[in-house]
Design a protein around this motif. Sequence first.
Motif, PDB file in Angstrom:
ATOM      1  N   ILE A 168       0.866  -1.189   0.000  1.00 42.05           N
ATOM      2  CA  ILE A 168       0.000   0.000   0.000  1.00 42.05           C
ATOM      3  C   ILE A 168       0.898   1.234   0.000  1.00 42.05           C
ATOM      4  CG2 ILE A 168      -1.943   1.177   1.107  1.00 42.05           C
ATOM      5  CD1 ILE A 168      -2.342  -1.342   2.809  1.00 42.05           C
ATOM      6  N   ALA A 169       0.482   2.276  -0.726  1.00 37.42           N
ATOM      7  CA  ALA A 169       1.264   3.516  -0.721  1.00 37.42           C
ATOM      8  C   ALA A 169       0.372   4.694  -1.088  1.00 37.42           C
ATOM      9  CB  ALA A 169       2.423   3.428  -1.717  1.00 37.42           C
ATOM     10  N   PRO A 170       0.605   5.863  -0.473  1.00 36.66           N
ATOM     11  CA  PRO A 170      -0.119   7.072  -0.886  1.00 36.66           C
ATOM     12  C   PRO A 170       0.399   7.566  -2.227  1.00 36.66           C
ATOM     13  CG  PRO A 170       1.538   7.614   0.753  1.00 36.66           C
ATOM     14  CD  PRO A 170       1.553   6.123   0.620  1.00 36.66           C
ATOM     15  N   LEU A 171      -0.473   8.251  -2.978  1.00 33.07           N
ATOM     16  CA  LEU A 171      -0.080   8.812  -4.274  1.00 33.07           C
ATOM     17  C   LEU A 171      -0.872  10.085  -4.527  1.00 33.07           C
ATOM     18  CD1 LEU A 171       1.731   7.956  -6.810  1.00 33.07           C
ATOM     19  CD2 LEU A 171      -0.460   7.458  -7.899  1.00 33.07           C
ATOM     20  N   GLY A 215       3.215   3.151  13.180  1.00 29.42           N
ATOM     21  CA  GLY A 215       3.462   3.845  14.429  1.00 29.42           C
ATOM     22  C   GLY A 215       3.220   5.327  14.236  1.00 29.42           C
ATOM     23  N   GLY A 216       2.262   5.891  14.958  1.00 27.26           N
ATOM     24  CA  GLY A 216       1.943   7.303  14.806  1.00 27.26           C
ATOM     25  C   GLY A 216       0.674   7.656  15.545  1.00 27.26           C
ATOM     26  N   MET A 217       0.049   8.759  15.144  1.00 22.96           N
ATOM     27  CA  MET A 217      -1.139   9.246  15.840  1.00 22.96           C
ATOM     28  C   MET A 217      -2.407   8.574  15.323  1.00 22.96           C
ATOM     29  SD  MET A 217       0.253  11.266  17.962  1.00 22.96           S
ATOM     30  CE  MET A 217      -1.210  12.029  18.691  1.00 22.96           C
ATOM     31  N   LEU A 218      -3.330   8.344  16.243  1.00 19.00           N
ATOM     32  CA  LEU A 218      -4.649   7.809  15.918  1.00 19.00           C
ATOM     33  C   LEU A 218      -5.630   8.399  16.921  1.00 19.00           C
ATOM     34  CD1 LEU A 218      -6.136   5.652  14.064  1.00 19.00           C
ATOM     35  CD2 LEU A 218      -6.028   4.163  16.067  1.00 19.00           C
ATOM     36  N   CYS A 219      -6.613   9.145  16.428  1.00 19.50           N
ATOM     37  CA  CYS A 219      -7.596   9.793  17.297  1.00 19.50           C
ATOM     38  C   CYS A 219      -6.915  10.620  18.383  1.00 19.50           C
ATOM     39  CB  CYS A 219      -8.538   8.764  17.914  1.00 19.50           C
ATOM     40  SG  CYS A 219      -9.589   7.921  16.719  1.00 19.50           S
ATOM     41  N   GLY A 220      -5.844  11.302  17.992  1.00 22.69           N
ATOM     42  CA  GLY A 220      -5.172  12.215  18.902  1.00 22.69           C
ATOM     43  C   GLY A 220      -4.206  11.575  19.874  1.00 22.69           C
ATOM     44  N   ARG A 221      -3.989  10.262  19.745  1.00 22.62           N
ATOM     45  CA  ARG A 221      -3.075   9.583  20.659  1.00 22.62           C
ATOM     46  C   ARG A 221      -2.049   8.778  19.883  1.00 22.62           C
ATOM     47  NH1 ARG A 221      -6.285   6.717  25.555  1.00 22.62           N
ATOM     48  NH2 ARG A 221      -4.130   6.287  26.132  1.00 22.62           N
ATOM     49  N   PRO A 222      -0.812   8.680  20.385  1.00 25.24           N
ATOM     50  CA  PRO A 222       0.183   7.845  19.713  1.00 25.24           C
ATOM     51  C   PRO A 222      -0.128   6.367  19.920  1.00 25.24           C
ATOM     52  CG  PRO A 222       1.077   8.733  21.742  1.00 25.24           C
ATOM     53  CD  PRO A 222      -0.270   9.371  21.562  1.00 25.24           C
ATOM     54  N   TYR A 253      -1.818   1.342   5.935  1.00 26.23           N
ATOM     55  CA  TYR A 253      -1.479   2.742   5.638  1.00 26.23           C
ATOM     56  C   TYR A 253      -2.500   3.623   6.333  1.00 26.23           C
ATOM     57  CZ  TYR A 253      -1.825   7.121   3.036  1.00 26.23           C
ATOM     58  OH  TYR A 253      -1.944   8.460   2.707  1.00 26.23           O
ATOM     59  N   HIS A 254      -2.025   4.636   7.060  1.00 26.43           N
ATOM     60  CA  HIS A 254      -2.889   5.535   7.818  1.00 26.43           C
ATOM     61  C   HIS A 254      -2.916   6.910   7.183  1.00 26.43           C
ATOM     62  CE1 HIS A 254      -3.238   8.853  10.780  1.00 26.43           C
ATOM     63  NE2 HIS A 254      -4.239   8.126  11.251  1.00 26.43           N
ATOM     64  N   TYR A 303      -8.257   7.278   9.117  1.00 25.11           N
ATOM     65  CA  TYR A 303      -8.548   6.149   8.232  1.00 25.11           C
ATOM     66  C   TYR A 303      -7.345   5.214   8.207  1.00 25.11           C
ATOM     67  CZ  TYR A 303     -12.517   8.839   6.473  1.00 25.11           C
ATOM     68  OH  TYR A 303     -13.698   9.550   6.371  1.00 25.11           O
ATOM     69  N   LEU A 304      -7.640   3.951   8.097  1.00 27.37           N
ATOM     70  CA  LEU A 304      -6.610   2.933   7.980  1.00 27.37           C
ATOM     71  C   LEU A 304      -6.966   2.038   6.797  1.00 27.37           C
ATOM     72  CD1 LEU A 304      -4.057   2.014   9.680  1.00 27.37           C
ATOM     73  CD2 LEU A 304      -5.529   0.165  10.494  1.00 27.37           C
ATOM     74  N   VAL A 305      -6.027   1.929   5.861  1.00 34.70           N
ATOM     75  CA  VAL A 305      -6.177   0.985   4.758  1.00 34.70           C
ATOM     76  C   VAL A 305      -5.371  -0.253   5.119  1.00 34.70           C
ATOM     77  CG1 VAL A 305      -5.957   0.591   2.279  1.00 34.70           C
ATOM     78  CG2 VAL A 305      -6.267   2.925   3.154  1.00 34.70           C
ATOM     79  N   SER A 306      -5.975  -1.417   4.986  1.00 30.74           N
ATOM     80  CA  SER A 306      -5.272  -2.653   5.310  1.00 30.74           C
ATOM     81  C   SER A 306      -5.357  -3.621   4.137  1.00 30.74           C
ATOM     82  CB  SER A 306      -5.868  -3.313   6.560  1.00 30.74           C
ATOM     83  OG  SER A 306      -5.193  -4.520   6.855  1.00 30.74           O
ATOM     84  N   ALA A 307      -4.199  -4.149   3.743  1.00 30.46           N
ATOM     85  CA  ALA A 307      -4.156  -5.233   2.775  1.00 30.46           C
ATOM     86  C   ALA A 307      -4.308  -6.536   3.553  1.00 30.46           C
ATOM     87  CB  ALA A 307      -2.840  -5.203   2.002  1.00 30.46           C
ATOM     88  N   ASN A 308      -5.549  -7.004   3.640  1.00 31.19           N
ATOM     89  CA  ASN A 308      -5.836  -8.223   4.396  1.00 31.19           C
ATOM     90  C   ASN A 308      -5.541  -9.429   3.503  1.00 31.19           C
ATOM     91  OD1 ASN A 308      -6.590  -6.703   6.623  1.00 31.19           O
ATOM     92  ND2 ASN A 308      -8.749  -6.645   6.025  1.00 31.19           N
ATOM     93  N   ARG A 309      -4.260  -9.704   3.375  1.00 36.69           N
ATOM     94  CA  ARG A 309      -3.746 -10.670   2.409  1.00 36.69           C
ATOM     95  C   ARG A 309      -4.340 -12.058   2.566  1.00 36.69           C
ATOM     96  NH1 ARG A 309      -0.266 -14.801   2.125  1.00 36.69           N
ATOM     97  NH2 ARG A 309       1.189 -15.003   0.353  1.00 36.69           N
ATOM     98  N   GLU A 310      -4.521 -12.495   3.796  1.00 36.38           N
ATOM     99  CA  GLU A 310      -4.913 -13.881   4.021  1.00 36.38           C
ATOM    100  C   GLU A 310      -6.373 -14.150   3.665  1.00 36.38           C
ATOM    101  OE1 GLU A 310      -2.316 -15.707   4.476  1.00 36.38           O
ATOM    102  OE2 GLU A 310      -1.190 -13.840   4.675  1.00 36.38           O
TER     103      GLU A 310
END
Length: 363
Positions: free
Chosen positions: A17-20, A275-282, A322-323, A331-338
Amino acid sequence: MTIEKKKISDLTKCYSIAPLEYKGKKHFLVAAEKTDKCLLFDEEGNQEDVIWEEPGGVMTMVQVPGTDGQFLATHKFYSPNDSKEAKIVAVTPQDDGKWGVKTLTPLPFVHRFDILVRNGVKYLIACTLKSGHEYKDDWRFCGKVYAGILPDDLSGFDEEHPLKLDIIKDGLLKNHGYYRVEQDGIMTGIISCEDGVFQFTPPADAEGEWEIETLITDPAGDAVLLDLDGDGERELAVIAPFHGDRIRFYKKQDGIYKLHYEFCEKRDFLHSIYGGMLCGRPVLITGHRKAERDLMVFFYEPEKKAYGMDYIDRNCGSANVYHFAKDGADYLVSANREIDEVALYKITQTSHLNKYLCTLKIQ
């Protein structure tokens, strides 16, 4: 927090996943590990284009800074045992609406890479999982880290005229993990392998040398630096070992990272990491690809002086996440591979955020 899940695509063995940024709008790419498509989505999760149908084998994608939609990607890394033909390609939008794909540099076993910019110079840093093999699961040939200056114009490179990269570190067993981290305003790369976790800082000028710092020597599969407990010093959050089952937090003591906390439960085949912020919290977000295949969020509760965990999703088998933030929501994008599923999670703050109570709603 409240979580709304939206399935946005069925993509076999979805992985990278990557932003563009393209045509003045923010998008994200999702591509397959095996032979399948690379898809372009807007931030609402609507599919806008198919970048390619195959060959797949995409471990990493990164936009070329300052361009309108041009990005680099790995091709033909299908597994640790099937990646001798792996390479980095340059992908460029064409005037006819199609996407041109050209080899930038052949690099067998290339797994992760990034483009780090310092003082106006773009540096390509590329990591090979290993350097060769003679049989399945042969790890005798260690991985390496390569680097080189990435020119503004990539049109002159192809299979016969590859971009030259130099080896800046070798002897890295199971050289798997990479995460970009900003340090003192400088873009750096956190690289993880069986020999430990290293921080790579690009040169201050084009003629300079890379700085390589050893953070820990414990085996690691992935790692990221972030200040979870809010004390002003970033912890090193680690998945251990390669495709491992342990989640660990290291804190600096006397200038050295030492193990501070280990999650009490083993989680088989940990892989995705944010690793980063989510809803104002790390937070640390990670998912694992075997057994329960959960997508989890880790955080610190200052009133309890303890780390906690909750679930974002269950039985999904996330390979990468990817967040991004938009209109006051995370928002969270997840590649749910399995389960061959690309999912978009909308995560919003509620009055119960400090308790990390999650309500999961499937759309």
